[in-house]
Design an enzyme around this catalytic site. Structure first.
Site, PDB file in Angstrom:
ATOM      1  N   ALA A  13       0.803  -1.226   0.000  1.00 31.00           N
ATOM      2  CA  ALA A  13       0.000   0.000   0.000  1.00 31.00           C
ATOM      3  C   ALA A  13       0.836   1.276   0.000  1.00 31.00           C
ATOM      4  O   ALA A  13       0.296   2.368   0.143  1.00 31.00           O
ATOM      5  CB  ALA A  13      -0.955  -0.009   1.197  1.00 31.00           C
ATOM      6  N   ASP A  62       7.435  -7.874   4.760  1.00 27.29           N
ATOM      7  CA  ASP A  62       7.970  -8.501   3.548  1.00 27.29           C
ATOM      8  C   ASP A  62       7.145  -9.771   3.386  1.00 27.29           C
ATOM      9  O   ASP A  62       7.369 -10.760   4.098  1.00 27.29           O
ATOM     10  CB  ASP A  62       9.454  -8.827   3.714  1.00 27.29           C
ATOM     11  CG  ASP A  62      10.021  -9.549   2.489  1.00 27.29           C
ATOM     12  OD1 ASP A  62       9.231  -9.932   1.598  1.00 27.29           O
ATOM     13  OD2 ASP A  62      11.253  -9.740   2.443  1.00 27.29           O
ATOM     14  N   VAL A  63       6.163  -9.720   2.495  1.00 27.06           N
ATOM     15  CA  VAL A  63       5.219 -10.834   2.409  1.00 27.06           C
ATOM     16  C   VAL A  63       5.898 -12.145   2.007  1.00 27.06           C
ATOM     17  O   VAL A  63       5.373 -13.231   2.286  1.00 27.06           O
ATOM     18  CB  VAL A  63       4.046 -10.530   1.431  1.00 27.06           C
ATOM     19  CG1 VAL A  63       3.210  -9.374   1.918  1.00 27.06           C
ATOM     20  CG2 VAL A  63       4.540 -10.302   0.005  1.00 27.06           C
ATOM     21  N   ASN A  89      -2.449  -7.375  -2.103  1.00 24.27           N
ATOM     22  CA  ASN A  89      -2.045  -6.636  -3.312  1.00 24.27           C
ATOM     23  C   ASN A  89      -0.526  -6.579  -3.487  1.00 24.27           C
ATOM     24  O   ASN A  89      -0.031  -6.516  -4.607  1.00 24.27           O
ATOM     25  CB  ASN A  89      -2.625  -5.214  -3.214  1.00 24.27           C
ATOM     26  CG  ASN A  89      -1.974  -4.256  -4.173  1.00 24.27           C
ATOM     27  OD1 ASN A  89      -2.310  -4.226  -5.356  1.00 24.27           O
ATOM     28  ND2 ASN A  89      -1.030  -3.460  -3.678  1.00 24.27           N
ATOM     29  N   SER A 141      -3.543 -11.086 -12.089  1.00 26.28           N
ATOM     30  CA  SER A 141      -3.221 -10.269 -13.270  1.00 26.28           C
ATOM     31  C   SER A 141      -3.863 -10.877 -14.508  1.00 26.28           C
ATOM     32  O   SER A 141      -3.863 -12.106 -14.687  1.00 26.28           O
ATOM     33  CB  SER A 141      -1.711 -10.203 -13.464  1.00 26.28           C
ATOM     34  OG  SER A 141      -1.423  -9.585 -14.703  1.00 26.28           O
ATOM     35  N   TYR A 155       6.083 -14.986 -13.138  1.00 28.53           N
ATOM     36  CA  TYR A 155       5.004 -14.052 -12.773  1.00 28.53           C
ATOM     37  C   TYR A 155       3.649 -14.662 -13.107  1.00 28.53           C
ATOM     38  O   TYR A 155       2.738 -14.686 -12.271  1.00 28.53           O
ATOM     39  CB  TYR A 155       5.204 -12.730 -13.521  1.00 28.53           C
ATOM     40  CG  TYR A 155       4.106 -11.707 -13.287  1.00 28.53           C
ATOM     41  CD1 TYR A 155       4.049 -10.968 -12.111  1.00 28.53           C
ATOM     42  CD2 TYR A 155       3.129 -11.482 -14.258  1.00 28.53           C
ATOM     43  CE1 TYR A 155       3.048 -10.027 -11.910  1.00 28.53           C
ATOM     44  CE2 TYR A 155       2.133 -10.543 -14.068  1.00 28.53           C
ATOM     45  CZ  TYR A 155       2.099  -9.815 -12.890  1.00 28.53           C
ATOM     46  OH  TYR A 155       1.107  -8.889 -12.685  1.00 28.53           O
ATOM     47  N   ALA A 158       2.873 -17.662 -10.809  1.00 26.53           N
ATOM     48  CA  ALA A 158       2.541 -17.256  -9.443  1.00 26.53           C
ATOM     49  C   ALA A 158       1.145 -16.649  -9.389  1.00 26.53           C
ATOM     50  O   ALA A 158       0.331 -16.976  -8.515  1.00 26.53           O
ATOM     51  CB  ALA A 158       3.581 -16.254  -8.933  1.00 26.53           C
ATOM     52  N   LYS A 159       0.849 -15.764 -10.341  1.00 25.35           N
ATOM     53  CA  LYS A 159      -0.462 -15.108 -10.350  1.00 25.35           C
ATOM     54  C   LYS A 159      -1.577 -16.105 -10.652  1.00 25.35           C
ATOM     55  O   LYS A 159      -2.696 -15.964 -10.162  1.00 25.35           O
ATOM     56  CB  LYS A 159      -0.465 -13.968 -11.363  1.00 25.35           C
ATOM     57  CG  LYS A 159       0.431 -12.775 -10.972  1.00 25.35           C
ATOM     58  CD  LYS A 159      -0.097 -12.074  -9.732  1.00 25.35           C
ATOM     59  CE  LYS A 159       0.571 -10.719  -9.512  1.00 25.35           C
ATOM     60  NZ  LYS A 159       0.112 -10.052  -8.278  1.00 25.35           N
TER      61      LYS A 159
HETATM   62  N1  LIG Z   1       0.154  -2.210 -12.713  1.00 23.92           N
HETATM   63  C1  LIG Z   1      -0.543  -3.053 -13.452  1.00 23.92           C
HETATM   64  O1  LIG Z   1      -0.852  -2.751 -14.620  1.00 23.92           O
HETATM   65  C2  LIG Z   1      -0.992  -4.360 -12.870  1.00 23.92           C
HETATM   66  C3  LIG Z   1      -1.717  -5.234 -13.683  1.00 23.92           C
HETATM   67  C4  LIG Z   1      -2.115  -6.447 -13.177  1.00 23.92           C
HETATM   68  C5  LIG Z   1      -1.801  -6.789 -11.867  1.00 23.92           C
HETATM   69  N2  LIG Z   1      -1.113  -5.910 -11.081  1.00 23.92           N
HETATM   70  C6  LIG Z   1      -0.802  -6.313  -9.696  1.00 23.92           C
HETATM   71  O2  LIG Z   1      -1.299  -5.342  -8.817  1.00 23.92           O
HETATM   72  C7  LIG Z   1      -0.493  -5.299  -7.634  1.00 23.92           C
HETATM   73  C8  LIG Z   1      -0.047  -3.873  -7.375  1.00 23.92           C
HETATM   74  O3  LIG Z   1       0.692  -3.438  -8.510  1.00 23.92           O
HETATM   75  P1  LIG Z   1       1.092  -1.923  -8.766  1.00 23.92           P
HETATM   76  O4  LIG Z   1       0.795  -1.628 -10.169  1.00 23.92           O
HETATM   77  O5  LIG Z   1       0.534  -1.038  -7.709  1.00 23.92           O
HETATM   78  O6  LIG Z   1       2.689  -2.076  -8.612  1.00 23.92           O
HETATM   79  P2  LIG Z   1       3.737  -1.233  -7.763  1.00 23.92           P
HETATM   80  O7  LIG Z   1       5.048  -1.845  -8.102  1.00 23.92           O
HETATM   81  O8  LIG Z   1       3.534   0.216  -8.011  1.00 23.92           O
HETATM   82  O9  LIG Z   1       3.362  -1.531  -6.245  1.00 23.92           O
HETATM   83  C9  LIG Z   1       3.643  -2.757  -5.636  1.00 23.92           C
HETATM   84  C10 LIG Z   1       3.821  -2.531  -4.146  1.00 23.92           C
HETATM   85  O10 LIG Z   1       4.104  -3.809  -3.528  1.00 23.92           O
HETATM   86  C11 LIG Z   1       5.191  -3.616  -2.630  1.00 23.92           C
HETATM   87  N3  LIG Z   1       5.953  -4.864  -2.448  1.00 23.92           N
HETATM   88  C12 LIG Z   1       6.779  -5.455  -3.341  1.00 23.92           C
HETATM   89  N4  LIG Z   1       7.336  -6.542  -2.793  1.00 23.92           N
HETATM   90  C13 LIG Z   1       6.844  -6.644  -1.546  1.00 23.92           C
HETATM   91  C14 LIG Z   1       7.049  -7.575  -0.483  1.00 23.92           C
HETATM   92  N5  LIG Z   1       7.898  -8.608  -0.603  1.00 23.92           N
HETATM   93  N6  LIG Z   1       6.378  -7.391   0.674  1.00 23.92           N
HETATM   94  C15 LIG Z   1       5.538  -6.329   0.810  1.00 23.92           C
HETATM   95  N7  LIG Z   1       5.301  -5.414  -0.150  1.00 23.92           N
HETATM   96  C16 LIG Z   1       5.947  -5.588  -1.312  1.00 23.92           C
HETATM   97  C17 LIG Z   1       6.030  -2.520  -3.258  1.00 23.92           C
HETATM   98  O11 LIG Z   1       6.895  -1.931  -2.295  1.00 23.92           O
HETATM   99  C18 LIG Z   1       4.975  -1.602  -3.803  1.00 23.92           C
HETATM  100  O12 LIG Z   1       4.572  -0.642  -2.853  1.00 23.92           O
HETATM  101  C19 LIG Z   1       0.677  -6.249  -7.884  1.00 23.92           C
HETATM  102  O13 LIG Z   1       0.392  -7.493  -7.259  1.00 23.92           O
HETATM  103  C20 LIG Z   1       0.677  -6.390  -9.404  1.00 23.92           C
HETATM  104  O14 LIG Z   1       1.246  -7.579  -9.865  1.00 23.92           O
HETATM  105  C21 LIG Z   1      -0.688  -4.711 -11.571  1.00 23.92           C
END
Ligand SMILES: NC(=O)c1ccc[n+]([C@@H]2O[C@H](COP(=O)([O-])OP(=O)(O)OC[C@H]3O[C@@H](n4cnc5c(N)ncnc54)[C@H](O)[C@@H]3O)[C@@H](O)[C@H]2O)c1
Length: 247
Positions: A13, A62-63, A89, A141, A155, A158-159
């Protein structure tokens, strides 16, 4: 009057979709645990929410580390004595590569984007079952169903695992009042890993709804957490701006 006053944990978040979700849920009245591996940025988000009248606290997680995920849930339960919803998320967004990725990449992606969401979920379920209510949201995703010549197979794998978790968990938990769903976002355009710039014109030509930003994903989370979501469980929710069709 608050539309929603539950305690919600949003992982990842500190930025992007998770930040938007945390801000929107707080605006609806939720008490939000802003959890992220980037603690300073999570604090900034929580401070910004509270300074505008919302309720939020920052937590390190750290998830991908089981103990860290478990500690997050324990800390939130110690503070609020309940968790109404977990928004899984946080993770590493789509990375380039293909079948030739190295083993470290595979391990990191699976540990973060699949196991990480499971560790948080596993830790929170006993409390939700005891309180006889709860909502779990996985963030998968649309790439799972689309693939691509240069997308990490780790990726996508996992998803895709989050879909299996959603199906299995929802079938086991509805009897306990816990509803489990999974979002399939399309490309936001302004968060996560950007699409290759040479692919953008063709994508936009074929997808007139364009890039959605984080807002539609956050809106879908709110739908699932509010009373609107009380009859939705086991759903793989397509929020992809037309990238996916018929599922
Ligand atoms: N951006 C897109 O177009 C898109 C599309 C499909 C799915 N998603 C999914 O949506 C989610 C959010 O993506 P986003 O676009 O906001 O990306 P982002 O990279 O802007 O944000 C991801 C957040 O997760 C945090 N994070 C990463 N590794 C972590 C860990 N080990 N423990 C805790 N926090 C951790 C990061 O610090 C970051 O704040 C992700 O799971 C991503 O795969 C994104």
């Amino acid at each position: 009057m608050n539309e929603y006053d539950g305690v919600v944990i949003v992982t990842g978040a500190a930025q992007g979709i998770g930040e938007q979700t945390a801000r929107d849920l707080a605006a609806l009245g939720a008490q939000v645990a802003v959890a992220d591996i980037q603690l300073d940025k999570a604090r900034d988000v929580a401070d910004s929410i509270t300074s505008s009248g919302g309720r939020a606290s920052a937590y390190y997680v750290d998830v991908s580390e089981r103990e860290s995920a478990t500690r997050l849930i324990e800390d939130v339960l110690t503070t609020y004595a309940r968790v109404d919803a977990l928004v899984n998320n946080g993770g590493i967004d789509a990375q380039g590569g293909g079948w030739w990725i190295d083993d470290d990449h595979w391990d990191t992606m699976v540990a973060t984007d699949l196991s990480g969401q499971w560790w948080c979920t596993k830790a929170v379920l006993p409390a939700m079952i005891e309180q006889k209510s709860g909502r779990i949201v996985f963030v998968s995703s649309s790439s799972v169903y689309v693939g691509g010549t240069d997308i990490s197979v780790a990726y996508c794998a996992a998803k895709a695992g989050l879909i299996g978790l959603t199906v299995a968990l929802s079938s086991q938990l509805e009897q306990h009042g816990v509803l489990v769903n999974c979002l399939m976002p399309g490309p936001t355009g302004d968060t996560g890993t950007p699409m290759n710039s040479d692919e953008v014109p063709e994508y936009l030509e074929r997808h007139p709804l364009g890039f959605g930003g984080a807002q539609p994903i956050s809106d879908a989370v709110a739908y699932l957490l509010l009373p609107s979501g009380k009859w939705t469980s086991g759903s793989i929710l397509n929020v992809s701006g037309g990238r996916l069709r018929g599922r």
